[in-house]
Design a protein around this motif. Structure first.
Motif, PDB file in Angstrom:
ATOM      1  N   ASN A 265      86.980 -19.429  84.332  1.00 51.51           N
ATOM      2  CA  ASN A 265      87.513 -19.532  82.921  1.00 51.51           C
ATOM      3  C   ASN A 265      86.442 -20.656  81.951  1.00 51.51           C
ATOM      4  O   ASN A 265      86.371 -21.543  82.326  1.00 51.51           O
ATOM      5  CB  ASN A 265      88.808 -20.417  82.732  1.00 51.51           C
ATOM      6  CG  ASN A 265      89.726 -19.668  81.945  1.00 51.51           C
ATOM      7  OD1 ASN A 265      89.474 -19.078  80.885  1.00 51.51           O
ATOM      8  ND2 ASN A 265      90.813 -20.189  81.729  1.00 51.51           N
ATOM      9  N   VAL A 266      85.892 -19.991  81.100  1.00 51.78           N
ATOM     10  CA  VAL A 266      84.890 -20.687  80.161  1.00 51.78           C
ATOM     11  C   VAL A 266      85.380 -20.670  78.713  1.00 51.78           C
ATOM     12  O   VAL A 266      86.190 -19.784  78.447  1.00 51.78           O
ATOM     13  CB  VAL A 266      83.429 -19.990  80.342  1.00 51.78           C
ATOM     14  CG1 VAL A 266      83.112 -19.835  81.583  1.00 51.78           C
ATOM     15  CG2 VAL A 266      83.472 -18.992  79.293  1.00 51.78           C
ATOM     16  N   PRO A 267      85.170 -21.662  77.853  1.00 51.41           N
ATOM     17  CA  PRO A 267      85.621 -21.693  76.747  1.00 51.41           C
ATOM     18  C   PRO A 267      85.237 -20.548  75.858  1.00 51.41           C
ATOM     19  O   PRO A 267      83.965 -20.091  76.030  1.00 51.41           O
ATOM     20  CB  PRO A 267      84.925 -23.010  76.068  1.00 51.41           C
ATOM     21  CG  PRO A 267      84.428 -23.853  77.292  1.00 51.41           C
ATOM     22  CD  PRO A 267      84.114 -22.810  78.405  1.00 51.41           C
ATOM     23  N   LEU A 268      85.998 -20.196  74.993  1.00 53.59           N
ATOM     24  CA  LEU A 268      85.697 -19.037  73.926  1.00 53.59           C
ATOM     25  C   LEU A 268      85.387 -19.944  72.677  1.00 53.59           C
ATOM     26  O   LEU A 268      85.983 -20.663  72.099  1.00 53.59           O
ATOM     27  CB  LEU A 268      86.819 -18.075  73.753  1.00 53.59           C
ATOM     28  CG  LEU A 268      87.502 -17.662  74.816  1.00 53.59           C
ATOM     29  CD1 LEU A 268      88.546 -16.472  74.625  1.00 53.59           C
ATOM     30  CD2 LEU A 268      86.448 -17.081  75.999  1.00 53.59           C
ATOM     31  N   LEU A 269      84.043 -19.421  71.976  1.00 59.19           N
ATOM     32  CA  LEU A 269      83.859 -19.825  70.482  1.00 59.19           C
ATOM     33  C   LEU A 269      84.212 -18.817  69.553  1.00 59.19           C
ATOM     34  O   LEU A 269      83.668 -17.939  69.521  1.00 59.19           O
ATOM     35  CB  LEU A 269      82.385 -19.965  70.704  1.00 59.19           C
ATOM     36  CG  LEU A 269      81.594 -21.488  70.844  1.00 59.19           C
ATOM     37  CD1 LEU A 269      80.183 -21.144  70.856  1.00 59.19           C
ATOM     38  CD2 LEU A 269      81.896 -22.267  69.600  1.00 59.19           C
ATOM     39  N   PHE A 270      85.112 -19.252  68.623  1.00 62.27           N
ATOM     40  CA  PHE A 270      85.454 -18.390  67.811  1.00 62.27           C
ATOM     41  C   PHE A 270      85.316 -18.791  66.227  1.00 62.27           C
ATOM     42  O   PHE A 270      85.775 -19.917  65.802  1.00 62.27           O
ATOM     43  CB  PHE A 270      87.113 -17.992  67.726  1.00 62.27           C
ATOM     44  CG  PHE A 270      87.760 -17.305  66.573  1.00 62.27           C
ATOM     45  CD1 PHE A 270      87.457 -16.025  66.485  1.00 62.27           C
ATOM     46  CD2 PHE A 270      88.666 -18.075  66.105  1.00 62.27           C
ATOM     47  CE1 PHE A 270      87.788 -15.384  65.529  1.00 62.27           C
ATOM     48  CE2 PHE A 270      89.304 -17.145  64.668  1.00 62.27           C
ATOM     49  CZ  PHE A 270      88.643 -15.808  64.518  1.00 62.27           C
ATOM     50  N   ALA A 271      84.319 -18.117  65.624  1.00 63.00           N
ATOM     51  CA  ALA A 271      83.720 -18.457  64.283  1.00 63.00           C
ATOM     52  C   ALA A 271      84.968 -18.063  63.379  1.00 63.00           C
ATOM     53  O   ALA A 271      85.044 -16.795  62.957  1.00 63.00           O
ATOM     54  CB  ALA A 271      82.676 -17.956  63.953  1.00 63.00           C
ATOM     55  N   ASP A 272      85.880 -19.069  63.067  1.00 59.30           N
ATOM     56  CA  ASP A 272      87.024 -18.634  62.042  1.00 59.30           C
ATOM     57  C   ASP A 272      86.181 -18.649  60.613  1.00 59.30           C
ATOM     58  O   ASP A 272      86.171 -19.759  60.097  1.00 59.30           O
ATOM     59  CB  ASP A 272      87.904 -19.531  62.119  1.00 59.30           C
ATOM     60  CG  ASP A 272      89.189 -19.443  61.358  1.00 59.30           C
ATOM     61  OD1 ASP A 272      89.045 -18.535  60.475  1.00 59.30           O
ATOM     62  OD2 ASP A 272      90.337 -19.883  61.674  1.00 59.30           O
TER      63      ASP A 272
END
Length: 470
Positions: A265-272
């Motif tokens: 499990n790695v962090p997800l980068l979501f460009a909001d």
């Protein structure tokens, strides 16, 4: 519009299982598959029920009969055109295309003769003398008045028509050069300009997408293993915090699944960006819930509104939106969270020329604190979809709403076919954007049709080039 090759066209067909296959042998039955003559770039994707409903409606309106029989797997292949054209693959052959005409806000069907294996048109049929058949069928000659036996009343100048012999054989398709009434009054001259296409074979048969997953089982396992190995190698070479750039689209979802198998499990980068569809936010939540993913969201600010007021709307050749709403906020988030990071990105070569030419590992000049890597660089859209179906992954429901790529709802790179659909089906979202465009149009004294014609998507006097904008 010239087709361009962005990679090898891999699509083949198993006539035994009635499924698309990306390998020379069907993993389900062992049959040797045959090539499907797709138009390049050849990045075919599954047609969802809404896509099939559109195809059937267009063919029914024009030819009086729906094109697609029930329970057939259908693929769509977006081909170069002035706005949007979708090639339709059924039974391993090209059944034809549908093409969008923005000024008339309508789709037109462009059939192939092979489609007679699937359906019979009830109108817009031109019947010719049997003696004319070899000239039309074998030599691609036009239909001339002396060879005409009958012409359907519905035929108007410019219509697509089927050319059929008296004995009921379809020998060609083409565009009518004269309407029914005019044609009957003529003594000589050209009635239909016939069209020559690369021939293909249509073998109809029922199948499901799970059948297609089984037909591609070996290939999917191999593609997954290669991508997992790539992720492990890159993570070893760059000892930074690994992340996945998650957009809510299919490619970033597959990338996340691959990275999870390689690194956990790695962090997800979501460009909001604040400009996403509601379904995209729903998808981010669904992914977080199903996989327990840690989602790092970039914060939205007033920068889009400020830049819009100063520079006007973003354009295909002036896409300031990507740096203002995605790249700069991502860079800031990475800097404040980890200092630097390694991001796995769902980039594929079949999406565009710049991506086809891209390295598989790179640093974006705007986001110097991010090393980017593309595990699925050589996957086609069909690889991606079959993998998602196999994994039963929660993909964005916008794909079932006839969108083929997910991004900001008002992306200037969208074609008019998509913009008109969003205008109709997401009226609340679009109205807000229309108000922004109207304010800029009034302020700049631009022509009345600047918005409706789609001219807002291009900035005059600017020469731009697509950049990586993940």
């Amino acid at each position: 519009m010239h087709p361009s090759y962005l990679g090898r066209i891999l699509l083949r067909w198993c006539d035994q299982c009635h499924t698309p296959v990306l390998a020379k042998t069907c993993a389900s039955c062992g049959t040797t598959t045959r090539e499907v003559p797709l138009t390049p770039p050849g990045d075919a994707r599954p047609a969802f029920p809404a896509d099939i409903a559109l195809i059937n409606r267009v063919f029914e309106e024009h030819f009086g009969a729906p094109l697609v029989p029930e329970c057939q797997l259908v693929l769509l292949n977006k081909v170069p055109d002035t706005d949007r054209m979708e090639e339709i693959v059924i039974g391993g052959g090209i059944a034809g295309s549908i093409r969008y005409i923005p000024k008339e806000r309508r789709w037109e069907p462009i059939p192939r003769p092979e489609v007679y294996a699937l359906f019979r048109p009830a109108k817009r049929v031109v019947v010719v003398d049997d003696s004319a058949a070899p000239f039309i069928h074998d030599q691609g000659m036009s239909v001339l008045r002396p060879g005409l036996v009958s012409i359907d009343d519905a035929v108007c100048t410019g219509d697509e028509v089927f050319i059929v012999t008296e004995s009921g054989e379809c020998i060609g398709v083409g565009r009518a050069k004269a309407g029914a009434e005019e044609a009957r009054a003529m003594q000589k001259g050209q009635l239909v300009r016939s069209r020559r296409n690369v021939p293909s074979q249509i073998v109809p048969g029922k199948a499901t997408w799970q059948d297609a997953v089984r037909s591609n089982a070996d290939l999917l396992a191999h593609a997954e293993a290669e991508a997992v190995r790539f992720v492990k190698d890159v993570a070893a070479a760059y000892p930074l915090q690994p992340t996945v750039s998650y957009s809510g689209g299919k490619d970033s979802l597959v990338t996340m699944l691959i990275v999870r198998k390689a690194l956990g499990n790695v962090p997800l980068l979501f460009a909001d960006t604040g400009l996403e569809f509601p379904d995209t936010y729903a998808n981010v939540d669904a992914v977080q819930q199903k996989y327990g993913a840690d989602i790092i969201r970039t914060t939205t600010s007033d920068k889009f509104a400020d830049t819009l007021a100063r520079q006007g709307p973003p354009a295909v050749n002036a896409r300031w939106c990507c740096s203002v709403c995605k790249l700069l906020p991502v860079a800031e988030t990475i800097r404040s969270t980890w200092g630097e990071c390694l991001s796995f990105i769902g980039q594929r070569r079949y999406e565009s020329l710049s991506r086809a030419e891209s390295d598989r590992v790179w640093r974006n000049p705007t986001v110097k604190v991010q090393v980017s890597a593309a595990p699925i660089q050589d996957w086609t859209a069909l690889h991606v979809w079959l993998y998602l179906f196999r994994e039963e992954a929660p993909y964005n429901r916008l794909y079932e709403h006839r969108l083929d790529r997910i991004g900001c709802f008002m992306c200037p790179s969208s074609d008019m076919a998509l913009i008109h659909m969003i205008e109709t089906d997401f009226a609340g979202l679009w109205q807000g954007w229309q108000d922004n465009l109207e304010a800029w149009r009034t302020k700049q004294g631009l022509p009345a049709d600047w918005i409706a014609s789609g001219a807002w998507r291009f900035k005059e006097g600017v020469h731009g080039k697509e950049r990586h904008h993940h």
